[in-house]
Each structure stands twice: as C-alpha cells, then as structure tokens.
Design a protein around this motif. Structure first.
Motif, PDB file in Angstrom:
ATOM      1  N   GLN A   1       0.706  -1.266   0.061  1.00 53.55           N
ATOM      2  CA  GLN A   1      -0.051  -0.098   0.030  1.00 53.55           C
ATOM      3  C   GLN A   1       0.806   1.241   0.011  1.00 53.55           C
ATOM      4  O   GLN A   1       0.681   2.258  -0.796  1.00 53.55           O
ATOM      5  CB  GLN A   1      -0.761  -0.007   1.362  1.00 53.55           C
TER       6      GLN A   1
ATOM      7  N   GLU B   1       0.790   4.429  -2.795  1.00 44.89           N
ATOM      8  CA  GLU B   1       0.195   5.696  -2.581  1.00 44.89           C
ATOM      9  C   GLU B   1       1.084   6.755  -2.936  1.00 44.89           C
ATOM     10  O   GLU B   1       2.102   6.868  -2.184  1.00 44.89           O
ATOM     11  CB  GLU B   1      -0.235   5.428  -1.135  1.00 44.89           C
TER      12      GLU B   1
ATOM     13  N   ARG C   1       0.506   8.280   2.508  1.00 46.33           N
ATOM     14  CA  ARG C   1       1.603   7.473   2.717  1.00 46.33           C
ATOM     15  C   ARG C   1       2.167   7.311   4.054  1.00 46.33           C
ATOM     16  O   ARG C   1       2.430   6.082   4.536  1.00 46.33           O
ATOM     17  CB  ARG C   1       2.402   7.826   1.624  1.00 46.33           C
TER      18      ARG C   1
END
Length: 523
Positions: free
Chosen positions: A461, A465, A471
């Motif tokens: 992820q 991001e 983030r």
C-alpha cells in the motif's frame, strides 16, 4: 609526460609512501595537496552499483557514477543528474527523462538514451545478453518497471506496471547510479565488470589492491567541471583503533565513522575538523524467526525488553545516537510514528515472557557479531554489552565474530538455521526501502526469514500511494505492527560522523550517508 600518466604516478607513489601502518607524520607530507586519502571502514566489494549492497561500497561508488537524478546537497530531496528534467504521467506510471547532451563515459564513449536502456535492461531482463554480470540484489528497489523506451537519442521513458511512490528517490539513490554505467565497459569486461567498472562521474577508477587501497583519479571531462582534487585513495582500515591511529599520524586525510571514545580527542584539537550529520539510520538485531526460540513472538519481545539500549547509547556510543523505537528512522518525520516509544529496559518482564514461552530456565543461542562495518557503531563493544544483558535474563548468547564482508556473506540472504541473532545496520533513502528489502516475505535481505501478510500488505500500500500524507499514515501503521511482532531488536539511530585534517576544505557529510568528494579540496 602526458598529464594523465603524471597524475597516476603521483597517486600510486603517494599510496606506496603511506601504506605502512603508523607512518610518521612527516612522511605524509610527501602526499600531494591534490590527493585525498580516506580511512575507510571496509574493503570494497564491487565496482558495479547494480550489485552493491552496503553503504560502505556506495560511499565510494557515488564518486564514480552519476544517476539520472541526485540528492540535493544536505537533503534527501531530488534534483537533476544525468537527466536535465523529468515529467510524470497523470496515472503515475510513466516517467519521462530529458537527458544531458555531450556527456562522456570514462572510456570516451557517449552517454545517451540507448546507454540508459542498456543499463536498465541488463538488470531487469533475465534474457539480456549481459544479465549474467549480476546478481543484482537491490534492483527491485527501482520498483515495478515494465519497460524502458527510447523516445529519441536523449529522451527515455521508464514505464511502471503500477504507480511507485519511491521512484524518484530510488533513482537519486546509490542504486540509481546504474543508469550511468558505460555499456561499452560492461561489454568489454563481462562478469569482470564488477572488478573494473566504468561510469561518467567526477572520478574514474585506476587501481584496486585488495586489503590495501582503492585509487581514483579526477575525470577532467566531467560534465559539471573537473574536480579540484586530482585523486582519491580509499584505504580499508577495518580496526577502529587503527583508523584513529592513522588519522592522528597523518596516514589519512579524512576518516569516516569515528569511534565514540575518540571523538573528544579530535574535537579538542584545531588540527582537525569534526563532522556530524543525522540521517535515516537504524542499528538493530535480526532475529531468526524461522527457528526456535525466535519463532515465538514472546521470545522476540523478551529480547527487546532484556537489552538496556539507553545505557548502550550513553556509555558506549557517547550520545552519538538515540534509542530506536521503530523500523522507520525519525529522519523521515512525515512517516515516523513519534508516539511509539522504545521497548523499555525491563529484565523482569523479559524473564516472564521467556517462561510463558516455555523457557523458564532460559535458552542458548548463537549471536553473530561483526568486527567493523559501515554504520555498525563499535559493534564488538555493543555485542559484548548485549551478551551481558541477555545472560542476566537467561538468554545465553554465544558470540561468533567475523570480518564485515564475511559476516554479510553468512547472513544474506538468510541466516543459518543454528544462528539466532545477528547485528546489522541500515541506512535508507525512503521509508519503503528497508521494510521492502528486509521484512517483506521472501525479500532479498530478509535474513531472519520473517513473514507477516499484514506487513506485506502495508508495504504494498505504501509504495503505491502517491499522496505523501496518506503514505505517511500507512507507514505509521506498519511501524505499529512490526513493533508488536518484534522481528528485530531496535537499538539505535546514529548520527553519522567523520573527522578530517584541518587542511581539508569543502567536505560535508550527506543525509544519504554517502560521501561526495567532488567539491572537496586540500589547502
């Protein structure tokens, strides 16, 4: 006599004059003012930036190779390197770089888009004719590159399979120097390229005598202008006391990584300049999570509670570091979880956790310690202090000590099954890099064999991001999970240091922990 031959003879003659340990100061006066002698912490492993895995190597290689991008002075923000400018597509998948014209590699061949494509394809494409010049263990940090396209002789596009937030940071980092490798040199030397090299940076390689010296000379045709120095000599001096002695005797002009006990000696004298620069560093213990006893989270937590990290930072490191709490160094303030406090020193809790895990009488483990190594901060003293703390709670650690490169060979990619603990340090350029390299399931340097699907998902992820705020929040979640699961013992975040003769001018440490000597001179 041609200028190049004259410089080479000066360089090699100077090295011969200073090669004896403990040479009196007056003899060092024979070294020319335009040659800088560096006391280095470890032997160089490779001249191929695509193969390098240690900051000690990257400290040298950054002076030989330029990447498409580079870090600004004193910052981890990026600026143009061999690329003059760049654009990112709206979907975040295509990075287009306009390249500098007129740049020459050290062998006289030209830098262009074809050269960049060759360099990326060499490490990314298993079918490339020179892919066998690897291995390339850190190349995955460049991200999920799908293809490299030459748009015109001086324009190149890196097309990613998905958005990759650390892309520019990684291209500016040490691994990004692979973009500036001479394809002609790779073709000439093949598998021996790692011993010969060839870039377009401010200095060029001329000699490597293992265990003695690594010599570079100025690249008079460097596109930013020729360096002031005519040459660099890196001397691998593994023993800390020997590095200090050589600095004091005049055998070196500059020493990287000053032992904490010796800092006061240098700061008290006007004959020296002391440098200190915080950066994203972590000193930690890797735990072998694939074998007993560290396959049990309670034992991993116990060892975190057992070690008096505060005493180590104060008594051994002399406050040149702070106690670490997380896989993410505080230098990344936008991604660091400041609310996550270090594991406290609590021997009673450590003993209880060991008993709960089925080890009421303690446990025997093998503990790998290194003699020296970049960012390792007096590893033998720290290893001995750790051993004593562990003994006090019933973890009986048998220390085995190895030279740095031998040490790395023993724990990368995986620790032997009969080894429970190993010292390690890491300097990173992005909050993604260290977890992705060393904690993700099956990662290149996941020495402890750690695997947690939740950690893998958060890493994935974070790297896709592109919004920095979102983030950062992902990395804070990641820190919480890793803190609880305790695959490592987080010990210290170091403030890197160096000392030079007062005759050295224009040198600065960089937050990336690399050492740039392009702007350095000697009075």
């Amino acid at each position: 006599m041609p200028p190049l031959m004259f410089t080479r003879r000066i360089l090699l003659g100077s090295v011969a004059a200073i090669s004896v340990i403990g040479l009196p100061r007056f003899a060092f006066g024979q070294t020319p003012n335009d040659v800088l002698v560096v006391g280095h912490v470890a032997e160089l492993q490779t001249l191929d930036p695509a193969q390098a895995v240690t900051i000690s190597d990257f400290r040298i290689l950054i002076n030989i190779y330029d990447g498409l991008l580079r870090y600004k002075d004193g910052s981890l923000e990026v600026e143009p390197g061999l690329a003059e400018s760049w654009d990112i597509s709206p979907d975040g998948k295509t990075y287009t770089f306009a390249l500098r014209k007129g740049v020459k590699f050290h062998d006289g061949t030209s830098f262009d888009a074809d050269a960049v494509k060759f360099n990326f394809d060499r490490v990314l494409d298993a079918n490339h004719p020179f892919h066998n010049t690897g291995p390339f263990p850190f190349v995955f940090t460049l991200g999920p590159i799908d293809k490299v396209e030459v748009l015109d002789p001086y324009k190149i596009a890196l097309v990613y399979k998905e958005p990759y937030a650390p892309a520019l940071t990684m291209l500016a980092g040490a691994i990004g120097g692979l973009a500036g490798i001479s394809p002609a040199a790779v073709k000439k030397f093949g598998k021996d390229f790692a011993r010969n090299g060839g870039g377009a940076g401010p200095f060029k390689f001329i000699e490597w005598v293992s265990g003695q010296r690594f010599v570079l000379e100025a690249n008079a045709d460097y596109f930013r202008g020729a360096p002031t120095l005519k040459g660099l000599v890196f001397r691998p001096i593994i023993d800390e006391n020997a590095r200090v002695s050589e600095m004091q005797s005049g055998g070196t002009d500059i020493t990287i990584e000053v032992p904490p006990d010796n800092i006061a000696t240098f700061t008290a004298s006007t004959d020296y300049i002391y440098y200190q620069q915080p950066g994203p560093h972590l000193w930690y213990l890797v735990l072998n999570t694939k074998t007993k006893p560290f396959d049990d989270k309670r034992v991993r937590q116990a060892i975190n509670y057992a070690i008096n990290k505060g005493a180590m930072v104060t008594d051994i490191l002399k406050d040149t570091a702070t106690v670490a709490s997380s896989v993410t160094p505080p230098a990344f303030d936008w991604a660091y979880d400041g609310g996550l406090k270090p594991y406290p020193y609590d021997p009673a809790k450590a003993k209880q956790l060991l008993a709960d895990a089925g080890y009421p009488t303690g446990v025997d483990v093998t503990f790998y310690v290194t003699e020296s190594g970049s960012g390792m901060l007096s590893p033998q003293l720290m290893g001995t202090a750790i051993q004593a703390d562990l003994q006090a709670v019933g973890i009986r650690a048998k220390i085995e000590t190895y030279e740095w490169n031998t040490f790395l060979g023993k724990i990368i990619p995986a620790m032997p099954p009969d080894v429970g603990v190993a010292e390690l340090s890491f300097m990173t350029q992005d909050p993604d890099m260290h977890p992705a390299l060393a904690l993700r399931t099956g990662a290149a340097v996941n020495s402890g064999g750690y695997s947690n699907p939740k950690v893998d998902a958060l890493i994935d992820q974070g790297r896709t991001e592109t919004d920095r705020g979102k983030r950062g929040a992902i990395y804070k979640q990641l820190q919480d999970v890793i803190y609880e699961d305790a695959p490592w013992v987080f010990v210290a975040n170091w403030k890197q240091n160096a000392v030079s003769s007062s005759h050295v001018k224009g040198f600065q440490l960089h937050p990336s922990f690399t050492t740039r000597f392009y702007g350095t001179s000697k009075a």
